[in-house]
Write a protein that holds these residues in place. Structure first.
Motif, mmCIF file in Angstrom:
data_model
loop_
_atom_site.group_PDB
_atom_site.id
_atom_site.type_symbol
_atom_site.label_atom_id
_atom_site.label_comp_id
_atom_site.label_asym_id
_atom_site.label_seq_id
_atom_site.Cartn_x
_atom_site.Cartn_y
_atom_site.Cartn_z
ATOM 1 N N TRP A 56 44.166 47.722 43.546
ATOM 2 C CA TRP A 56 44.611 46.660 42.652
ATOM 3 C C TRP A 56 44.964 45.391 43.409
ATOM 4 N N GLY A 57 45.438 45.546 44.642
ATOM 5 C CA GLY A 57 45.702 44.361 45.457
ATOM 6 C C GLY A 57 44.428 43.595 45.752
ATOM 7 N N LEU A 58 43.337 44.339 46.061
ATOM 8 C CA LEU A 58 42.056 43.685 46.316
ATOM 9 C C LEU A 58 41.525 43.031 45.050
ATOM 10 N N CYS A 59 41.663 43.703 43.914
ATOM 11 C CA CYS A 59 41.213 43.121 42.644
ATOM 12 C C CYS A 59 41.962 41.826 42.343
ATOM 13 N N ALA A 70 43.356 39.833 44.554
ATOM 14 C CA ALA A 70 42.930 38.809 45.505
ATOM 15 C C ALA A 70 41.591 38.205 45.106
ATOM 16 N N VAL A 71 40.671 39.051 44.671
ATOM 17 C CA VAL A 71 39.358 38.559 44.250
ATOM 18 C C VAL A 71 39.494 37.695 43.000
ATOM 19 N N LEU A 115 32.349 32.328 41.056
ATOM 20 C CA LEU A 115 32.239 33.493 41.941
ATOM 21 C C LEU A 115 31.700 34.694 41.187
ATOM 22 N N PHE A 116 32.259 34.957 40.024
ATOM 23 C CA PHE A 116 31.824 36.118 39.245
ATOM 24 C C PHE A 116 30.446 35.879 38.625
ATOM 25 N N THR A 117 30.150 34.631 38.279
ATOM 26 C CA THR A 117 28.817 34.326 37.754
ATOM 27 C C THR A 117 27.750 34.612 38.797
ATOM 28 N N TRP A 118 28.033 34.241 40.048
ATOM 29 C CA TRP A 118 27.086 34.528 41.132
ATOM 30 C C TRP A 118 26.915 36.038 41.301
#
Length: 625
Positions: free
Chosen positions: A209-212, A214-215, A526-529
Motif C-alpha cells: 500500500w505504501g508503493l501504491c 507513492a505511485v 502516468l496512468f494513461t501511458w
C-alpha cells in the motif's frame, strides 16, 4: 510556352538519380546527353559499385548468424530445460534469420553511398510524377511538359540504396523484427536459464500500500487537461480517461502479483471485469459509429491481441491459456463483432439494436449457465484453449517439464480443476461472461448519458450543485451496499456472485469518475501511458519482472539482480516497462506490414506467413530429429 524547357537546356542538369546515362531537358523532351557522360560512372563500374554493398550484406549476415549460433550454444549451456520442442527450435531459427537479415541489410544500406552506389529512385516516379515526355520524333506540338510544381526538379528525393530488393525505407520492419527477436531471447534468458537468480516474494501489506500511495502521488503530479492545447474536453469516457483507468488498475494488478497480496483478490477480479467491460464498450462504440466491418480492421485487432502472446507461447513452450487475458479479450471481441455485424444495416434502429444485445445475452446464458453446453462447444478447441497444470502432473496427465518423451500419466477422477483441460478457460471466461454485454449496453446508452451530464452542467449553479450531490450520494450509497453485500465475501463465495454483480461497481465508478466537468476534463498522464501497454506488461511480468515456476508456470518468484529489495525492484522494473513499451511499438510496426488495408494483401500475406510457419516448423522437426 516552352520557355522553362529552353532555360533548362542552357544549364546542364545531371539526372543520374533517375537512370544512367544522365539526361538533360530539351525542346524534344528528355534525351541522353553525351556531354554529361563523364559525370556518370561506366556501366561496368556501376555494376561493381552495386555488387559491393550486396557482398558486404552477405558477409555481415553470415557473421551475425555465426555470432547467433554461439549465443544459442551458450544459452543452451545455462538453460534449465534441454528437451526443446520442434516449435521452439523452428522459432529460434526464425529469430536468427531475422537478426541476420536486418544486420546484413543495415550494413549494405550504410555502405552503399560510401562505396559509390547511389541506389535507385525513391519511388517509380522519382520526381517525374505528372510529367509527360515528348516522343523522340515530335516537335513543339508533340509534347506538353506539365509538372505538379515548377520546382519539381528540386523536389526529387535522393536515391534509395536497395539491397536484395529491400529499400532503405523498408528497414523499419526489419529493425522491428530484429529487435523483437532480441527481446524474445532476453525473455527466455530471464526465465528459462540460471543466469539471473530468483528469490521469494516479500508479503507485506505495508510495502504494497505504501508503493501504491507513492505511485498515486507521482500520478497526481502528471495531471493534464484532456484534448488538444487550447481545447478543454468535458465529454465522459474520453480516450485518455479510459487509458488512465486501465493504467492504474494494471499497476495494482502487477503489484498484487509482485507482493502476493492475496487479500485484494476480489478487487483484482473487478479490475479484470473492467478490462472486459472496455472490450464491449470500445468495440461496440467503434462498430456502431464507424460502421466499419472490414476484414483489415478486424485482422489488425486480432494481430494486436495475439501477435506477442503467440510468440511468447512458442518461445517459452507455454500454453495459450496461461495468459488467459489475451484469450478472453479475443473471444469477447469476436462476440461484440458478431453482435454488431449481424444485421448491421439496421444498427441505427433502436429496437433492432437492443434486440441484438438481448440475443447476445441469451446466447451467453446458454453457453455458460446451461450445464454441458460450454464443453460441447469448446471441445474442438481444447488443443488451443486447454490448460495442463504442471504442478499437478499426477492429476492432469501433464508431463514433467522437459520430459516430453515420457508417456502421459493416467487421469484419475478428481476435481475438474485438475482433470478437465478446459476448466481454466471455463473458469476464467465464465467469471466475466456478462460484463462485456454490459459494456455494449453502456456504449449504446452513451449519447443519453452524455446528454444528462450536459443537462446538469446547464442548470443554474445552485440546482447544479444539488443535482451533482444527489448523483454522487446515490452512487456512493449503491457502492456501499455492494461492498457490504458482495465484495467482502471470501474468495470462493465471491467468485460465485462475481459474474452477475461485477457491473455494479463498474457503473458506480463511471458515475463518480465523470460526476463533474473538472473530473472529466483531467487525467493522470502516468496512468494513461501505462494503460497503453497493459497487454505487454501483463505478459512480460511472468518472465522478465518475476520468474515463473517453469513451463506453464505462474510467476511465483522475484527476479533478483541486486541484494537491495527496493533497488532491485527499481532496476528490474525500469527494464520491464521499457521493453513492454518497445514490444507495443514493434507490434504496431509489424502489424502495418503484415496486415495491409486491402483484402487481397491480407490473403497474400496470410499465405506467406502460413508457408513460413510450416517451413520453420519443418526445420524444427528436422533439428529435433
Amino acid at each position: 510556352r516552352l520557355g522553362g524547357v529552353a532555360r533548362a537546356a542552357t544549364t546542364p542538369t545531371v539526372w543520374s538519380e533517375l537512370s544512367p546515362p544522365s539526361r538533360r531537358r530539351s525542346r524534344a523532351g528528355y534525351r541522353p546527353v553525351a556531354a554529361d557522360a563523364a559525370s556518370s560512372p561506366p556501366r561496368d563500374a556501376s555494376k561493381g559499385m552495386a555488387l559491393l554493398p550486396h557482398l558486404a550484406c552477405v558477409a555481415a549476415a553470415s557473421g551475425a548468424l555465426a555470432a547467433y549460433r554461439f549465443l544459442l550454444i551458450w544459452m543452451g549451456s545455462i538453460s534449465e530445460y534441454t528437451d526443446y520442442t520442434a516449435a521452439q527450435l523452428g522459432v529460434a531459427v526464425a529469430y536468427g534469420l531475422a537478426i541476420a537479415a536486418w544486420f546484413g541489410v543495415e550494413v549494405g544500406v550504410f555502405l552503399s553511398p560510401r562505396l559509390g552506389y547511389g541506389g535507385v529512385p525513391s519511388s517509380e516516379d522519382a520526381g517525374l510524377k505528372g510529367i509527360k515526355v515528348a516522343s523522340e520524333s515530335g516537335g513543339e506540338d508533340a509534347s506538353v511538359l506539365t509538372t505538379e510544381n515548377e520546382s519539381s526538379r528540386d523536389s526529387i528525393s535522393p536515391p534509395e540504396p536497395v539491397i536484395f530488393g529491400i529499400r532503405s525505407s523498408g528497414l523499419a520492419a526489419l529493425r522491428a523484427a530484429a529487435e523483437f527477436s532480441a527481446i524474445m531471447g532476453y525473455v527466455y534468458l530471464c526465465d528459462r536459464t540460471t543466469l539471473f537468480a530468483k528469490g521469494p516474494k516479500t508479503v507485506s501489506p505495508t510495502m504494497f500500500w505504501g508503493l501504491c500511495a507513492a505511485v498515486l502521488t507521482v500520478g497526481l503530479c502528471t495531471l493534464r487537461l484532456a484534448g488538444k492545447k487550447g481545447e478543454v474536453v468535458t465529454a465522459p469516457l474520453q480516450r485518455d480517461q479510459t487509458e488512465e483507468w486501465k493504467g492504474w488498475m494494471q499497476l495494482q494488478f502487477i503489484f498484487y502479483h509482485y507482493f502476493a497480496e492475496g487479500e485484494i483478490y476480489n478487487a483484482i477480479r473487478l479490475y479484470i471485469a473492467a478490462y472486459v467491460w472496455m472490450t464491449g464498450f470500445g468495440n461496440f462504440s467503434y462498430y456502431y459509429i464507424r460502421k466499419d466491418f472490414t476484414l483489415p480492421r478486424f485482422m489488425q485487432m486480432m494481430w494486436r491481441l495475439n501477435f506477442f502472446v503467440a510468440f511468447v507461447c512458442v518461445t517459452m513452450n507455454n500454453e495459450y491459456m496461461l495468459y488467459y487475458i489475451a484469450a478472453m479479450h479475443t473471444f469477447f471481441t469476436w462476440g461484440v463483432f458478431f453482435t454488431c455485424w449481424i444485421g448491421h444495416q439496421y444498427n441505427d434502429n433502436n429496437a433492432v439494436c437492443l434486440l441484438k444485445i438481448a440475443a447476445a445475452t441469451g446466447v451467453t446464458v446458454l453457453l455458460y449457465d446451461v450445464p454441458g453446453v460450454f464443453h460441447a462447444v469448446f471441445k474442438p478447441t481444447a488443443g488451443l484453449l486447454g490448460f495442463h497444470d504442471p504442478l499437478h502432473p499426477e492429476l492432469t496427465g501433464a508431463r514433467r517439464p522437459g520430459a516430453a518423451s515420457e508417456p502421459a500419466l493416467p487421469l484419475p477422477r478428481r476435481h475438474p480443476e485438475f482433470t478437465d483441460s478446459l476448466h481454466e478457460w471455463f473458469f476464467r471466461s465464465g467469471l466475466d461472461h456478462f460484463v462485456w454485454i454490459f459494456g455494449m449496453l453502456c456504449a449504446y446508452s452513451f449519447p443519453w448519458y452524455d446528454r444528462q451530464l450536459q443537462a446538469i452542467e446547464d442548470m443554474p449553479s445552485g440546482k447544479r450543485a444539488l443535482a451533482k450531490a444527489a448523483v454522487i450520494g446515490s452512487a456512493l450509497a449503491v457502492g456501499g451496499w455492494y461492498v457490504h453485500t458482495y465484495f467482502l465475501r471470501p474468495k470462493r463465495e465471491y467468485n460465485k456472485v462475481h459474474p452477475y454483480t461485477s457491473w455494479i461497481p463498474i457503473a458506480v465508478f463511471l458515475v463518480l469518475r465523470n460526476a463533474t466537468a473538472g473530473l472529466r476534463a483531467r487525467y493522470m498522464h502516468l496512468f494513461t501511458w501505462c494503460g497503453k501497454v497493459t497487454l505487454e506488461t501483463y505478459i512480460l511480468q511472468f518472465h522478465i519482472w518475476m520468474k515463473s515456476t517453469g513451463i506453464n508456470g505462474s510467476p511465483k518468484f522475484l527476479m533478483v539482480w541486486l541484494p537491495s529489495f527496493w533497488l532491485n525492484m527499481a532496476v528490474v522494473s525500469a527494464v520491464y516497462f521499457v521493453l513492454s513499451y518497445r514490444v507495443f511499438k514493434i507490434t504496431v510496426v509489424l502489424r502495418d506490414v503484415a496486415v495491409p488495408k486491402d483484402n487481397r494483401g491480407i490473403f497474400v500475406n496470410s499465405v506467406i506467413m502460413a508457408v513460413a510457419t510450416a517451413a520453420f516448423y519443418a526445420v524444427g522437426v528436422a533439428l529435433k530429429g
